[in-house]
Design a protein around this motif. Structure first.
Motif, mmCIF file in Angstrom:
data_model
loop_
_atom_site.group_PDB
_atom_site.id
_atom_site.type_symbol
_atom_site.label_atom_id
_atom_site.label_comp_id
_atom_site.label_asym_id
_atom_site.label_seq_id
_atom_site.Cartn_x
_atom_site.Cartn_y
_atom_site.Cartn_z
ATOM 1 N N ASP A 32 0.853 -1.183 0.000
ATOM 2 C CA ASP A 32 0.000 0.000 0.000
ATOM 3 C C ASP A 32 0.892 1.236 0.000
ATOM 4 O OD1 ASP A 32 -1.785 2.048 0.381
ATOM 5 O OD2 ASP A 32 -2.865 1.064 2.017
ATOM 6 N N MET A 33 0.986 1.877 -1.151
ATOM 7 C CA MET A 33 1.868 3.024 -1.317
ATOM 8 C C MET A 33 1.138 4.353 -1.119
ATOM 9 S SD MET A 33 4.498 1.214 -1.833
ATOM 10 C CE MET A 33 5.619 2.569 -1.972
ATOM 11 N N GLY A 34 0.064 4.325 -0.336
ATOM 12 C CA GLY A 34 -0.670 5.551 -0.027
ATOM 13 C C GLY A 34 -1.182 6.240 -1.279
ATOM 14 N N PRO A 35 -0.712 7.469 -1.556
ATOM 15 C CA PRO A 35 -1.233 8.221 -2.703
ATOM 16 C C PRO A 35 -0.944 7.555 -4.061
ATOM 17 C CG PRO A 35 0.621 9.378 -1.695
ATOM 18 C CD PRO A 35 0.275 8.223 -0.800
ATOM 19 N N TRP A 36 0.007 6.630 -4.098
ATOM 20 C CA TRP A 36 0.340 5.941 -5.355
ATOM 21 C C TRP A 36 -0.425 4.622 -5.479
ATOM 22 C CZ3 TRP A 36 4.190 8.170 -2.305
ATOM 23 C CH2 TRP A 36 4.676 9.368 -2.801
ATOM 24 N N GLY A 37 -1.296 4.330 -4.530
ATOM 25 C CA GLY A 37 -2.139 3.150 -4.605
ATOM 26 C C GLY A 37 -1.437 1.862 -4.193
#
Length: 131
Positions: free
Chosen positions: A49-54
């Motif tokens: 889970d790369m946060g803003p990068w999905g």
């Protein structure tokens, strides 16, 4: 295709077993980089889970306990390979990191390379403070 790679070395005071745990244990991995069902098993598929990068799909390619961990990262989008090599140094560890296969001919590949190249040294520092 014009490809690029990131190569870094970092020394940790912790033994290879501790660095290995931070790379391959989901709870520890989430403390310094990203949440995901990471496991040191060849063929294991997981997402980070790369946060803003999905969420980025990954697949483990190679495992040598406490020595080598390699996986495809961002399958279907970035399609790079991340490799962690651990070498004992006295009571500590030399970590050699490589992320290769950035496609510099694509806008997303070039952007990822330009963002990750300065980002990885910071993450490797954070890994050290997690240990």
């Amino acid at each position: 295709m014009n490809t690029a790679a990131i190569h870094l070395e970092h020394r940790y005071a912790a033994p290879p077993s501790s660095v290995w745990r931070a790379l391959t244990d989901p709870e520890w991995h989430a403390r310094w980089w990203a949440r995901g069902d990471v496991k040191a098993v060849v063929g294991h598929r997981f997402e980070l889970d790369m946060g803003p990068w999905g969420k980025q799909a990954c697949e483990v390619l190679a495992v040598e306990a406490e020595r080598l961990f390699s996986y495809r990262f961002a399958i279907g989008t970035l399609d790079t390979v991340i490799t962690w090599r651990l070498t004992p140094e006295g009571t500590g560890t030399l970590l050699t990191f490589t992320q290769e296969g950035f496609n510099l001919d694509s806008a997303s590949g070039k952007s990822a390379f330009e963002g990750m190249k300065p980002g990885w040294p910071k993450l490797l520092e954070k890994l050290g403070t997690t240990l």
